[in-house]
Design a protein around this motif. Sequence first.
Motif, short mmCIF file in Angstrom:
data_model
loop_
_atom_site.label_atom_id
_atom_site.label_comp_id
_atom_site.label_asym_id
_atom_site.label_seq_id
_atom_site.Cartn_x
_atom_site.Cartn_y
_atom_site.Cartn_z
N UNK A 55 0.81 -1.21 0.00
CA UNK A 55 0.00 0.00 0.00
C UNK A 55 0.85 1.26 0.00
N UNK A 56 1.93 1.26 0.75
CA UNK A 56 2.84 2.41 0.83
C UNK A 56 3.51 2.65 -0.53
N UNK A 57 3.78 1.58 -1.26
CA UNK A 57 4.45 1.70 -2.56
C UNK A 57 3.47 1.88 -3.72
N UNK A 58 2.20 1.97 -3.44
CA UNK A 58 1.19 2.02 -4.50
C UNK A 58 0.22 3.17 -4.27
N UNK A 59 0.73 4.40 -4.41
CA UNK A 59 -0.06 5.61 -4.19
C UNK A 59 0.01 6.45 -5.45
N UNK A 60 -1.14 6.98 -5.89
CA UNK A 60 -1.18 7.79 -7.11
C UNK A 60 -0.73 9.22 -6.81
N UNK A 61 0.18 9.72 -7.64
CA UNK A 61 0.62 11.11 -7.55
C UNK A 61 0.13 11.84 -8.80
N UNK A 62 -0.71 12.83 -8.62
CA UNK A 62 -1.26 13.56 -9.77
C UNK A 62 -0.22 14.49 -10.39
N UNK A 63 0.83 14.80 -9.66
CA UNK A 63 1.90 15.64 -10.20
C UNK A 63 2.82 14.81 -11.11
N UNK A 64 3.19 13.62 -10.65
CA UNK A 64 4.05 12.73 -11.43
C UNK A 64 3.25 11.97 -12.50
N UNK A 65 1.94 11.93 -12.32
CA UNK A 65 1.04 11.15 -13.17
C UNK A 65 1.52 9.70 -13.21
N UNK A 66 1.71 9.15 -12.02
CA UNK A 66 2.21 7.78 -11.90
C UNK A 66 1.96 7.26 -10.49
N UNK A 67 2.14 5.97 -10.33
CA UNK A 67 2.07 5.33 -9.02
C UNK A 67 3.43 5.51 -8.37
#
Length: 76
Positions: free
Chosen positions: A29-41
């Motif tokens: 879960x810690x390694x699988x977070x969406x970042x809208x700035x990076x547009x990536x997990x």
Amino acid sequence: MDKKNEAELLSFNANKKWLSLPKETRSELVRNVWCSSCIDVVQIEKYIIEETKFGIALQGTCKHCGKRVARAIEID
């Protein structure tokens, strides 16, 4: 109960729910977070655990860009 004690109690309950998950699941879960700035997990860093209506939420920063990210986790 004052606001500080209420916040500490909520934090304790949220942490208890978080620790009830298997260690491997927490790591995923810690390694699988969406970042809208990076547009990536991405991986979340410097996070706090908050109790929500449906479980808990991790609130922290993106490991890559440092922007704020969050992850909701449903727990019974």
